[in-house]
Design an enzyme around this catalytic site. Structure first.
Site, PDB file in Angstrom:
ATOM      1  N   ARG A   1       0.842  -1.209   0.000  1.00 49.51           N
ATOM      2  CA  ARG A   1       0.000   0.000   0.000  1.00 49.51           C
ATOM      3  C   ARG A   1       0.874   1.255   0.000  1.00 49.51           C
ATOM      4  O   ARG A   1       0.546   2.265  -0.637  1.00 49.51           O
ATOM      5  CB  ARG A   1      -0.949   0.007   1.201  1.00 49.51           C
ATOM      6  CG  ARG A   1      -0.254  -0.044   2.552  1.00 49.51           C
ATOM      7  CD  ARG A   1      -1.215  -0.032   3.715  1.00 49.51           C
ATOM      8  NE  ARG A   1      -0.542  -0.301   4.978  1.00 49.51           N
ATOM      9  CZ  ARG A   1      -0.722   0.389   6.087  1.00 49.51           C
ATOM     10  NH1 ARG A   1      -1.568   1.400   6.103  1.00 49.51           N
ATOM     11  NH2 ARG A   1      -0.083   0.077   7.185  1.00 49.51           N
TER      12      ARG A   1
ATOM     13  N   GLU B   1     -18.330   5.012  -0.731  1.00 50.59           N
ATOM     14  CA  GLU B   1     -17.546   4.327  -1.757  1.00 50.59           C
ATOM     15  C   GLU B   1     -18.304   4.141  -3.068  1.00 50.59           C
ATOM     16  O   GLU B   1     -17.713   4.235  -4.154  1.00 50.59           O
ATOM     17  CB  GLU B   1     -17.085   2.963  -1.229  1.00 50.59           C
ATOM     18  CG  GLU B   1     -16.105   3.048  -0.062  1.00 50.59           C
ATOM     19  CD  GLU B   1     -16.784   3.234   1.290  1.00 50.59           C
ATOM     20  OE1 GLU B   1     -16.059   3.408   2.287  1.00 50.59           O
ATOM     21  OE2 GLU B   1     -18.039   3.188   1.335  1.00 50.59           O
TER      22      GLU B   1
ATOM     23  N   PHE C   1     -14.623  -2.409   0.775  1.00 48.82           N
ATOM     24  CA  PHE C   1     -15.517  -1.328   0.361  1.00 48.82           C
ATOM     25  C   PHE C   1     -15.403  -1.011  -1.134  1.00 48.82           C
ATOM     26  O   PHE C   1     -16.415  -0.844  -1.804  1.00 48.82           O
ATOM     27  CB  PHE C   1     -15.238  -0.077   1.191  1.00 48.82           C
ATOM     28  CG  PHE C   1     -15.239  -0.342   2.672  1.00 48.82           C
ATOM     29  CD1 PHE C   1     -16.234  -1.106   3.253  1.00 48.82           C
ATOM     30  CD2 PHE C   1     -14.230   0.158   3.482  1.00 48.82           C
ATOM     31  CE1 PHE C   1     -16.240  -1.373   4.612  1.00 48.82           C
ATOM     32  CE2 PHE C   1     -14.226  -0.099   4.851  1.00 48.82           C
ATOM     33  CZ  PHE C   1     -15.226  -0.864   5.420  1.00 48.82           C
TER      34      PHE C   1
ATOM     35  N   HIS D   1      -5.732  -3.195   2.275  1.00 44.28           N
ATOM     36  CA  HIS D   1      -6.070  -3.929   3.501  1.00 44.28           C
ATOM     37  C   HIS D   1      -6.917  -5.172   3.214  1.00 44.28           C
ATOM     38  O   HIS D   1      -7.887  -5.457   3.893  1.00 44.28           O
ATOM     39  CB  HIS D   1      -6.799  -3.014   4.478  1.00 44.28           C
ATOM     40  CG  HIS D   1      -5.947  -1.935   5.062  1.00 44.28           C
ATOM     41  ND1 HIS D   1      -5.341  -0.969   4.294  1.00 44.28           N
ATOM     42  CD2 HIS D   1      -5.587  -1.666   6.347  1.00 44.28           C
ATOM     43  CE1 HIS D   1      -4.649  -0.143   5.068  1.00 44.28           C
ATOM     44  NE2 HIS D   1      -4.771  -0.550   6.316  1.00 44.28           N
TER      45      HIS D   1
ATOM     46  N   ASP E   1      -8.837  -5.473  12.851  1.00 43.91           N
ATOM     47  CA  ASP E   1     -10.070  -4.890  12.307  1.00 43.91           C
ATOM     48  C   ASP E   1     -11.188  -5.921  12.188  1.00 43.91           C
ATOM     49  O   ASP E   1     -12.361  -5.562  12.115  1.00 43.91           O
ATOM     50  CB  ASP E   1      -9.805  -4.256  10.939  1.00 43.91           C
ATOM     51  CG  ASP E   1      -9.015  -2.961  11.053  1.00 43.91           C
ATOM     52  OD1 ASP E   1      -8.800  -2.498  12.190  1.00 43.91           O
ATOM     53  OD2 ASP E   1      -8.603  -2.419  10.012  1.00 43.91           O
TER      54      ASP E   1
ATOM     55  N   ARG F   1      -1.543  -4.742   3.690  1.00 43.32           N
ATOM     56  CA  ARG F   1      -1.272  -3.897   4.852  1.00 43.32           C
ATOM     57  C   ARG F   1       0.102  -4.165   5.458  1.00 43.32           C
ATOM     58  O   ARG F   1       0.769  -3.250   5.934  1.00 43.32           O
ATOM     59  CB  ARG F   1      -2.346  -4.142   5.916  1.00 43.32           C
ATOM     60  CG  ARG F   1      -2.151  -3.309   7.179  1.00 43.32           C
ATOM     61  CD  ARG F   1      -3.132  -3.724   8.265  1.00 43.32           C
ATOM     62  NE  ARG F   1      -3.064  -2.854   9.443  1.00 43.32           N
ATOM     63  CZ  ARG F   1      -3.716  -3.073  10.564  1.00 43.32           C
ATOM     64  NH1 ARG F   1      -4.498  -4.143  10.674  1.00 43.32           N
ATOM     65  NH2 ARG F   1      -3.611  -2.251  11.591  1.00 43.32           N
TER      66      ARG F   1
END
Length: 315
Positions: free
Chosen positions: A10, A58, A83, A109, A117, A167
């Site tokens: 990322r 989104e 998303f 992610h 998460d 990530r």
């Protein structure tokens, strides 16, 4: 020899956008209130006039990206994979895929390595979803250099592209002078005759470690890095099946609809051999430290090597 670096893809994505911005002035970047996490903030801070924060919306972000593409821009619509690929799937399908607009959908992610998460954010279905969109190119780069090359290739490709970001930091291995990135072409990282391991994304570095372990145990394993899952390198996959006779696929994604199914789809019609899929087995993830979760789901070098030994024993 390029410098060996350890960073999350990322971050490499954000750096690539910033570095390519001057050469490609039509590139614009959209995010959904996650610029610091997705690293599009690197582009935002350098080119604020070409960055749009669409907020936690989104579906709207993908619609805005489609509008920008219809006006000649090259938009990168970025959010967490859950998303950008999941929540906004209908917009990706109908507003981007159907008219074949030049939009780049980016999912950060992804997979269980999102960690704490939890299941709602651990998207293990994004590759499967994006593979089903007609005309969509699906990229899952494995390290810093591959991500940078993939972003540039996506800019130059005219049409919809999905890019998966990780990530966790990963040590680069595509840092040799002979490294070359080509859309739709896999890379043989290690040759071997006993069996073939085909990996993608974060799992390539784990598979590379497994192959080295297997070598010490007398198993000559071939390792293929598939950075482009669609269109997949059919020729390379079929050749590996014919020459080694046994295939293991490794992905931080559901075993349903991802790399493993893409490989099986090729081989079932052209060279039927035994394929063992390592991935997330039709279940949700849960909250926990990223590395612990990878170990729990068998997404590590030890489990890959163990699976390879079992495949060899049954042959």
């Amino acid at each position: 020899m390029a410098e060996k670096v350890k960073k999350a893809t990322r971050e490499s994505y954000g750096e690539a956008l910033r570095e390519l911005a001057e050469e490609y002035p039509r590139v614009v970047v959209l995010d959904a209130d996650l610029a610091e996490a997705t690293k599009t903030a690197l582009f935002r801070d350098a080119y604020p006039e070409r960055f749009i924060d669409c907020g936690i919306a989104e579906c709207n972000m993908v619609g805005v990206a489609a509008g920008l593409a219809s006006c000649g821009k090259i938009p990168f619509a970025t959010s967490f994979a859950m998303f950008s690929a999941g929540r906004a799937y209908e917009q990706v399908r109908n507003s981007v895929g159907y008219p074949r607009l030049n939009v780049k959908i980016v999912g950060s992610h992804a997979g269980v390595s999102v960690g704490e998460d939890g299941a709602t954010h651990q998207c293990c279905e994004d590759i499967a979803l994006m593979r089903t969109v007609p005309g969509m190119v699906v990229l899952n780069p494995a390290d810093h250099y591959e991500m940078k090359a993939a972003v540039k290739a996506a800019v130059e490709w005219k049409g919809p592209v999905y890019i998966r970001l990780g990530r966790l930091a990963v040590e680069s291995f595509n840092n040799s002078d002979g490294y070359s990135f080509e859309l739709g072409k896999g890379i043989t990282l290690r040759d071997g005759k006993d069996l073939t391991i085909i990996a993608t994304g974060l799992m390539v570095s784990r598979a590379l470690e497994a192959v080295k372990n297997l070598e010490r145990q007398g198993v000559d394993a071939r390792l293929i890095n598939i950075h482009t899952i669609k269109p997949i390198d059919r020729e390379l996959v079929v050749r590996a099946a014919r020459e080694t006779g046994k295939i293991i696929t490794v992905e931080e994604h559901s075993v349903i609809g991802g790399l493993g199914d893409a490989v099986c789809g090729v081989l079932s019609g052209e060279c039927p051999v035994r394929v063992v899929k390592i991935g997330v087995n039709d279940q949700y993830g849960h909250s926990g430290p990223a590395q612990d979760l990878l170990d729990e789901f068998g997404l590590n070098a030890d489990h890959i090597a163990e699976t390879a030994r079992k495949v060899m024993e049954r042959s």
